[in-house]
Write a protein that holds these residues in place. Structure first.
Motif, PDB file in Angstrom:
ATOM      1  N   ALA A 183       0.832  -1.209   0.000  1.00  0.00           N
ATOM      2  CA  ALA A 183       0.000   0.000   0.000  1.00  0.00           C
ATOM      3  C   ALA A 183       0.864   1.255   0.000  1.00  0.00           C
ATOM      4  O   ALA A 183       0.564   2.232  -0.700  1.00  0.00           O
ATOM      5  CB  ALA A 183      -0.942   0.001   1.203  1.00  0.00           C
ATOM      6  N   LEU A 184       1.949   1.235   0.757  1.00  0.00           N
ATOM      7  CA  LEU A 184       2.846   2.391   0.780  1.00  0.00           C
ATOM      8  C   LEU A 184       3.562   2.578  -0.552  1.00  0.00           C
ATOM      9  O   LEU A 184       3.762   3.708  -1.001  1.00  0.00           O
ATOM     10  CB  LEU A 184       3.858   2.248   1.912  1.00  0.00           C
ATOM     11  CG  LEU A 184       3.295   2.493   3.309  1.00  0.00           C
ATOM     12  CD1 LEU A 184       4.311   2.076   4.367  1.00  0.00           C
ATOM     13  CD2 LEU A 184       2.889   3.931   3.487  1.00  0.00           C
ATOM     14  N   VAL A 185       3.933   1.488  -1.201  1.00  0.00           N
ATOM     15  CA  VAL A 185       4.595   1.581  -2.511  1.00  0.00           C
ATOM     16  C   VAL A 185       3.623   2.146  -3.548  1.00  0.00           C
ATOM     17  O   VAL A 185       3.984   3.020  -4.347  1.00  0.00           O
ATOM     18  CB  VAL A 185       5.153   0.208  -2.945  1.00  0.00           C
ATOM     19  CG1 VAL A 185       5.576   0.212  -4.411  1.00  0.00           C
ATOM     20  CG2 VAL A 185       6.324  -0.190  -2.058  1.00  0.00           C
ATOM     21  N   VAL A 186       2.362   1.682  -3.531  1.00  0.00           N
ATOM     22  CA  VAL A 186       1.364   2.198  -4.462  1.00  0.00           C
ATOM     23  C   VAL A 186       1.092   3.674  -4.177  1.00  0.00           C
ATOM     24  O   VAL A 186       0.951   4.488  -5.090  1.00  0.00           O
ATOM     25  CB  VAL A 186       0.072   1.358  -4.401  1.00  0.00           C
ATOM     26  CG1 VAL A 186      -1.024   1.954  -5.248  1.00  0.00           C
ATOM     27  CG2 VAL A 186       0.351  -0.074  -4.862  1.00  0.00           C
ATOM     28  N   PHE A 187       1.037   4.041  -2.889  1.00  0.00           N
ATOM     29  CA  PHE A 187       0.863   5.444  -2.515  1.00  0.00           C
ATOM     30  C   PHE A 187       2.042   6.285  -3.008  1.00  0.00           C
ATOM     31  O   PHE A 187       1.859   7.425  -3.440  1.00  0.00           O
ATOM     32  CB  PHE A 187       0.713   5.565  -1.002  1.00  0.00           C
ATOM     33  CG  PHE A 187       0.522   6.976  -0.525  1.00  0.00           C
ATOM     34  CD1 PHE A 187      -0.640   7.669  -0.819  1.00  0.00           C
ATOM     35  CD2 PHE A 187       1.502   7.605   0.219  1.00  0.00           C
ATOM     36  CE1 PHE A 187      -0.816   8.968  -0.381  1.00  0.00           C
ATOM     37  CE2 PHE A 187       1.333   8.901   0.659  1.00  0.00           C
ATOM     38  CZ  PHE A 187       0.164   9.587   0.350  1.00  0.00           C
ATOM     39  N   LEU A 188       3.238   5.732  -2.974  1.00  0.00           N
ATOM     40  CA  LEU A 188       4.402   6.424  -3.525  1.00  0.00           C
ATOM     41  C   LEU A 188       4.195   6.687  -5.016  1.00  0.00           C
ATOM     42  O   LEU A 188       4.568   7.743  -5.528  1.00  0.00           O
ATOM     43  CB  LEU A 188       5.681   5.613  -3.288  1.00  0.00           C
ATOM     44  CG  LEU A 188       6.953   6.187  -3.884  1.00  0.00           C
ATOM     45  CD1 LEU A 188       7.284   7.539  -3.254  1.00  0.00           C
ATOM     46  CD2 LEU A 188       8.105   5.218  -3.702  1.00  0.00           C
ATOM     47  N   GLY A 189       3.571   5.731  -5.712  1.00  0.00           N
ATOM     48  CA  GLY A 189       3.247   5.935  -7.128  1.00  0.00           C
ATOM     49  C   GLY A 189       2.348   7.143  -7.323  1.00  0.00           C
ATOM     50  O   GLY A 189       2.550   7.949  -8.237  1.00  0.00           O
ATOM     51  N   ASP A 190       1.342   7.306  -6.451  1.00  0.00           N
ATOM     52  CA  ASP A 190       0.479   8.486  -6.513  1.00  0.00           C
ATOM     53  C   ASP A 190       1.282   9.760  -6.278  1.00  0.00           C
ATOM     54  O   ASP A 190       1.111  10.752  -6.974  1.00  0.00           O
ATOM     55  CB  ASP A 190      -0.646   8.395  -5.484  1.00  0.00           C
ATOM     56  CG  ASP A 190      -1.364   9.724  -5.334  1.00  0.00           C
ATOM     57  OD1 ASP A 190      -2.008  10.167  -6.308  1.00  0.00           O
ATOM     58  OD2 ASP A 190      -1.250  10.332  -4.245  1.00  0.00           O
ATOM     59  N   SER A 191       2.151   9.726  -5.285  1.00  0.00           N
ATOM     60  CA  SER A 191       2.963  10.909  -4.980  1.00  0.00           C
ATOM     61  C   SER A 191       3.850  11.285  -6.165  1.00  0.00           C
ATOM     62  O   SER A 191       3.986  12.463  -6.504  1.00  0.00           O
ATOM     63  CB  SER A 191       3.822  10.657  -3.740  1.00  0.00           C
ATOM     64  OG  SER A 191       3.009  10.458  -2.616  1.00  0.00           O
ATOM     65  N   LEU A 192       4.458  10.296  -6.800  1.00  0.00           N
ATOM     66  CA  LEU A 192       5.310  10.565  -7.958  1.00  0.00           C
ATOM     67  C   LEU A 192       4.505  11.150  -9.112  1.00  0.00           C
ATOM     68  O   LEU A 192       4.961  12.080  -9.792  1.00  0.00           O
ATOM     69  CB  LEU A 192       6.042   9.297  -8.396  1.00  0.00           C
ATOM     70  CG  LEU A 192       7.089   8.760  -7.417  1.00  0.00           C
ATOM     71  CD1 LEU A 192       7.625   7.409  -7.888  1.00  0.00           C
ATOM     72  CD2 LEU A 192       8.215   9.759  -7.232  1.00  0.00           C
ATOM     73  N   LEU A 193       3.297  10.615  -9.328  1.00  0.00           N
ATOM     74  CA  LEU A 193       2.431  11.161 -10.373  1.00  0.00           C
ATOM     75  C   LEU A 193       2.060  12.611 -10.073  1.00  0.00           C
ATOM     76  O   LEU A 193       2.053  13.465 -10.960  1.00  0.00           O
ATOM     77  CB  LEU A 193       1.143  10.331 -10.471  1.00  0.00           C
ATOM     78  CG  LEU A 193       1.003   9.376 -11.622  1.00  0.00           C
ATOM     79  CD1 LEU A 193      -0.280   8.586 -11.504  1.00  0.00           C
ATOM     80  CD2 LEU A 193       1.089  10.066 -12.941  1.00  0.00           C
TER      81      LEU A 193
END
Length: 155
Positions: free
Chosen positions: A125-135
């Protein structure tokens, strides 16, 4: 002979581990939901802006924003679902630990498995959230902020 106080202290210490993990997951889920609400508001605002007469340049920019916001929404939805599975696994681990201490049954495999799922889902979940942050960061650098108003097309 083992120390009964030490055994009880160890049981309490072990039982609190899933509870602390669950508390952290709850905070993360709150963060994910808040971020999702902001993305949803931005999507509504961009759609409202597009419904008016807009210049071709603003139209392209708003559509780019909407595509990026849709990707962010998908990532945040995934973060929430995966985080919720992690939270449910932490609850199940605490429950299995309780059953094991009350029933004197062999639940070690279940406990390890559920706790591993809880930790794994939290990390994912944290890795996917990092994807949102990068986007979000990439969008801010490339497209800038979502405009609050647009230039109307004059006829």
């Amino acid at each position: 002979m083992t120390d009964p106080t030490g055994a009880v202290a160890h049981l309490i210490q072990t039982a609190l581990t899933p509870v602390f993990l669950l508390s952290g997951i709850g905070i993360l889920l709150g963060l994910f939901n808040t971020r999702l609400a902001r993305v949803s508001d931005d999507m509504s605002h961009a759609a409202d802006l597009l419904s008016g007469d807009v210049s071709p340049a603003d139209n392209v920019n708003l559509r780019r924003h909407l595509v990026r916001l849709e990707h962010r929404r998908w990532l945040l939805d995934a973060s929430i679902v995966i985080g919720a599975v992690g939270g449910a696994s932490a609850c199940a681990a605490a429950f299995v630990l309780f059953l094991g201490s009350v029933g004197k049954s062999a639940v070690d495999g279940w406990l390890i498995g559920l706790f591993a799922v809880a930790l794994g889902c939290t990390v994912i979940a944290l890795v996917v959230f990092l994807g949102d942050s990068l986007l979000a960061w990439r969008g801010l650098r490339q497209e800038g902020l979502l405009p609050r108003s647009i230039t109307k097309v004059t006829k």
